[in-house]
Design an enzyme around this catalytic site. Sequence first.
Site, PDB file in Angstrom:
ATOM      1  N   ALA A 272       0.822  -1.205   0.000  1.00 44.05           N
ATOM      2  CA  ALA A 272       0.000   0.000   0.000  1.00 44.05           C
ATOM      3  C   ALA A 272       0.865   1.267   0.000  1.00 44.05           C
ATOM      4  O   ALA A 272       1.812   1.348  -0.771  1.00 44.05           O
ATOM      5  CB  ALA A 272      -0.979  -0.033   1.167  1.00 44.05           C
ATOM      6  N   CYS A 273       0.563   2.205   0.875  1.00 41.84           N
ATOM      7  CA  CYS A 273       1.255   3.494   0.843  1.00 41.84           C
ATOM      8  C   CYS A 273       2.725   3.416   1.226  1.00 41.84           C
ATOM      9  O   CYS A 273       3.472   4.372   1.017  1.00 41.84           O
ATOM     10  CB  CYS A 273       0.537   4.493   1.757  1.00 41.84           C
ATOM     11  SG  CYS A 273      -1.100   4.951   1.179  1.00 41.84           S
ATOM     12  N   SER A 274       3.159   2.300   1.787  1.00 47.10           N
ATOM     13  CA  SER A 274       4.563   2.131   2.157  1.00 47.10           C
ATOM     14  C   SER A 274       5.371   1.423   1.079  1.00 47.10           C
ATOM     15  O   SER A 274       6.555   1.131   1.273  1.00 47.10           O
ATOM     16  CB  SER A 274       4.680   1.345   3.466  1.00 47.10           C
ATOM     17  OG  SER A 274       4.040   2.012   4.527  1.00 47.10           O
TER      18      SER A 274
END
Length: 374
Positions: free
Chosen positions: A155-157
Amino acid sequence: MFTPVITGTGIFTPDQIITNAELVASFNAYVDLYNAEHAAAIEAGAVEAKAHSSEEFIVKASGIEQRYVIDKAGVLDPQVMHPLLRQRSDDEPSLMAEMALDAASKALAKAGKTAADVDAVICAASNLERAYPAVAIEIQELLGINGFAFDMNVACSSATFGIQAAADMVRSGSIRSALVVNPEICSAHLEWRDRDCHFIFGDVATATLIEREEAAEGPYFEIRSTRCATQFSNNIRNNNGFLRRSRPDGVADRRDMQFMQNGRKVFKEVLPLVSDHVAAHMADNDVVSGDLKRIWLHQANKSMNDFIGRKVLGRVPEPGEQPNILQDYANTSSAGSIIAFAKYSDDLKDGDMGLICSFGAGYSVGSVIVQKHG
């Protein structure tokens, strides 16, 4: 053992912008249509009326003022409210690969390198355009890179996790260099009909070239240390996937087939997770807040960044110490911290240190301690 360094970054930015004013006008028109269509049920108390959004609400909640998108017309059509993208044939480059190719070419040019200098491609993004073949391998083919490629999703990481994977491979000597690319078409998995989140995301692609230190031909950032962590949570979720058609209501227009989050819980739980992670990472590498000239954070929400910036530095960051780009780009998932790094790192001096950090669904958090040379 080799020292991994960042020698080039690149950004692909779509040519279409949606301002908050445009977004609010579209959303409110959709709300009026919905409330009119369900007027009887709303009056009977069986259905809850939808509320209008506003520019003031969006800026206060997020700090976002506009966002870049691949398709503006579909998103702003009150009867569509999602991107309308052309169906490409299997013989054409996929949209994600095309975006990544632009960003990767810019990263290579900045580093003064060509495809012949690269051994691996990691496509790290929050949603992949297809299950297989890997988008990374398509990007590898378009660039003309020998070696190998693979997709990854945290995801966002995803970008910082991808940087750690690339840095570890460079450090071990298994590869000379790697391109970590982050093509994010966030507009396609955002629920534009939800007042609480319709303003959050934008589209973009970023690329980072990681090489051995001795291969650098200009100024570079040494990757001094990386650290990643995950902790399971349902508070940010998207239930879309390849099993969808196999379930009784799988093809229905279900809310959970797009981005969903429990914003209050995310804010309450992610902030201490990220703050503690970064503090421990710095302490284990004998880095104190005074050593950091800049921090490049995940661009999800200005209030979250301001909180983390204060925790990391032990004070309110000075102008320029914690650059935000979400006012222009909105949340671009994994690409956000890399956009900030690419745009606000060239001015650092030899020996200056900084920290790249991203966080999001999972929960997940990744941090990268870097030092400028040259």
